[in-house]
Design an enzyme around this catalytic site. Sequence first.
Site: not given
Ligand SMILES: C[S@@+](CC[C@H](N)C(=O)[O-])C[C@H]1O[C@@H](n2cnc3c(N)ncnc32)[C@H](O)[C@@H]1O
Length: 241
Positions: A43, A106, A133, A151
């Site tokens: 990002y 998110d 999270f 993952h």
């Molecule tokens: C690989 S993406 C998957 C997005 C969605 N679940 C999908 O399958 O299209 C991982 C997601 O986790 C979110 N994310 C990463 N770290 C996070 C955190 N500490 N708290 C909340 N969300 C988080 C990212 O912003 C992103 O939207």
Amino acid sequence: MLLYAGRTAYVCWRHLAEAVREGRNQYLKAFGIPSEELFSAIYRSEDERLQFMQGLQDVWRLEGATVLAAFDLSPFPLICDLGGGSGALAKACVSLYPGCRAIVFDIPGVVQIAKRRFSASEDERISFHEGDFFKDALPEADLYILARVLHDWTDAKCCHLLQRVYRACRTGGGILVIESLLDTDGRGPLTTLLYSLNMLVQTEGRERTPAEYRALLGPAGFRDVRCRRTGGTYDAVLARK
Ligand SMILES: C[S@@+](CC[C@H](N)C(=O)[O-])C[C@H]1O[C@@H](n2cnc3c(N)ncnc32)[C@H](O)[C@@H]1O
């Protein structure tokens, strides 16, 4: 997705040999950003963030319904999609299960773009919640979806996150993990192995076998772990509190 692959993934794949030798992602070499801050690299600008969200969401238009139908989710009226990005999967969820409501959780920068630029925010059954999270209180829900989230992380961080989800989950609720499952012996499918290599160069995590997901979910308190392969790219693992 191709634009994201060209501007981010491919830049990391240039350092594949080092990633394999060192066993870790290559953001420092690729972008000068330390490996612990993997989403800061993805990002690194508002444009890149939007592009990642757009690239990721498209697969759910193609495979969302299949993966969400792998188990009957109708007993779960309130569903929280943790790391739910643009809300595309939540949208597929309320369309397949019209009786449910969904919360997309998110980080703030992602939620703000999701509300401004993506159509899930127009559906009154879908709400958005900003937070981290790993640290912030998680909204109470009957089912938590973690799609392509575990993952990204080490076993230790997955355990921490799953314990937090277990505590927030209503009694009788559950968790749905959506990932591309490796074969039992870890030697295939080829696409999932390539994804796992992609996780090595870009994240702290990897793709896992059904047994490895069981080994993460069980100690967090979840029981009745069931894995279903969909025949598509992504598979489903459902467990109950
Ligand atoms: C690989 S993406 C998957 C997005 C969605 N679940 C999908 O399958 O299209 C991982 C997601 O986790 C979110 N994310 C990463 N770290 C996070 C955190 N500490 N708290 C909340 N969300 C988080 C990212 O912003 C992103 O939207």
